[in-house]
Design a protein around this motif. Structure first.
Motif, short mmCIF file in Angstrom:
data_model
loop_
_atom_site.label_atom_id
_atom_site.label_comp_id
_atom_site.label_asym_id
_atom_site.label_seq_id
_atom_site.Cartn_x
_atom_site.Cartn_y
_atom_site.Cartn_z
N ASP A 146 0.64 -1.15 -0.05
CA ASP A 146 -0.06 -0.09 0.24
C ASP A 146 0.88 1.32 -0.03
OD1 ASP A 146 -2.24 -1.19 -0.09
OD2 ASP A 146 -2.35 -1.79 2.43
N ILE A 147 1.79 1.13 0.67
CA ILE A 147 2.89 2.15 0.60
C ILE A 147 3.33 2.39 -0.87
CG2 ILE A 147 5.33 3.05 1.37
CD1 ILE A 147 4.69 2.04 4.16
N LEU A 148 3.88 1.14 -1.45
CA LEU A 148 4.44 1.40 -2.80
C LEU A 148 3.15 1.91 -3.97
CD1 LEU A 148 6.64 -1.79 -2.85
CD2 LEU A 148 7.38 0.34 -2.59
N ASN A 149 1.99 1.55 -3.72
CA ASN A 149 1.17 1.97 -4.51
C ASN A 149 0.57 3.44 -4.27
OD1 ASN A 149 1.18 -0.35 -6.02
ND2 ASN A 149 -0.05 -1.29 -4.70
N GLY A 150 0.79 3.99 -3.21
CA GLY A 150 0.61 5.32 -2.84
C GLY A 150 -1.16 5.41 -2.19
N LYS A 151 -1.46 4.49 -1.41
CA LYS A 151 -2.82 4.22 -0.76
C LYS A 151 -2.84 5.08 0.31
CE LYS A 151 -4.06 1.64 -4.29
NZ LYS A 151 -5.27 2.42 -5.10
N CYS A 152 -3.94 5.24 0.90
CA CYS A 152 -4.49 6.16 1.97
C CYS A 152 -3.93 5.54 3.14
CB CYS A 152 -5.78 6.29 2.10
SG CYS A 152 -6.39 6.90 3.80
N GLY A 195 -8.18 4.26 -1.05
CA GLY A 195 -8.12 5.36 -1.79
C GLY A 195 -6.73 5.87 -2.47
N ASN A 196 -6.40 6.45 -3.35
CA ASN A 196 -5.23 7.01 -3.83
C ASN A 196 -4.93 8.33 -3.17
OD1 ASN A 196 -4.54 4.79 -5.70
ND2 ASN A 196 -5.93 6.03 -7.19
N ILE A 197 -3.61 8.64 -2.78
CA ILE A 197 -3.17 9.67 -1.91
C ILE A 197 -2.83 10.87 -3.07
CG2 ILE A 197 -3.08 8.84 0.21
CD1 ILE A 197 -0.23 8.98 -0.14
#
Length: 131
Positions: free
Chosen positions: A19-25, A31-33
């Motif tokens: 999730d950190i690598l994909n830029g998630k909330c 959700g995308n940040i």
């Protein structure tokens, strides 16, 4: 803190690193940040949304906050150093300082957009106040 990189207390069965690598909330991790999915165009690669589209968590951080540029630079340099160490290896017999310096610099310059985005995501994950 090491455990934090792998598991989030709200999501006990899912790893946090993808999730950190994909830029998630950092709260709901759905959700995308970032406004743009990719790093191109470069001018908008670090622009974040104000609130998560799924859980309404406040995401937007000031790019002019004290210390964020220093923190991002340190993380980018660290990732460049780790990439160099993984690709070429660092040993006590490595005497080619110029080659290693040039290669590390090339890696950091070429991967700069992705490394800056990753470091900002890590910064958001570490310093987001949930509410």
């Amino acid at each position: 803190m090491f455990v934090f990189l792998f598991k989030n207390m709200q999501h006990r069965n899912s790893f946090i690193l993808p999730d950190i690598l994909n830029g998630k909330c950092p709260k709901c991790r759905r959700g995308n940040i970032y406004l743009n999915k990719g790093v191109f165009p470069l001018g908008g690669s670090l622009k974040t949304v104000d609130h998560c589209p799924d859980c309404r968590q406040k995401i937007n951080v000031s790019d002019n906050a004290p210390g964020i540029n220093y923190a991002l630079s340190v993380v980018v340099y660290f990732f460049g150093f780790v990439l160099y160490a993984c690709i070429w290896g660092i040993t006590y017999k490595d005497n080619s300082f110029i080659t290693s310096f040039l290669f590390s610099t090339a890696i950091v310059v070429l991967l700069q957009p992705w490394l800056m985005r990753l470091s900002k995501t890590i910064y958001i994950y570490l310093f987001t106040k949930f509410g």
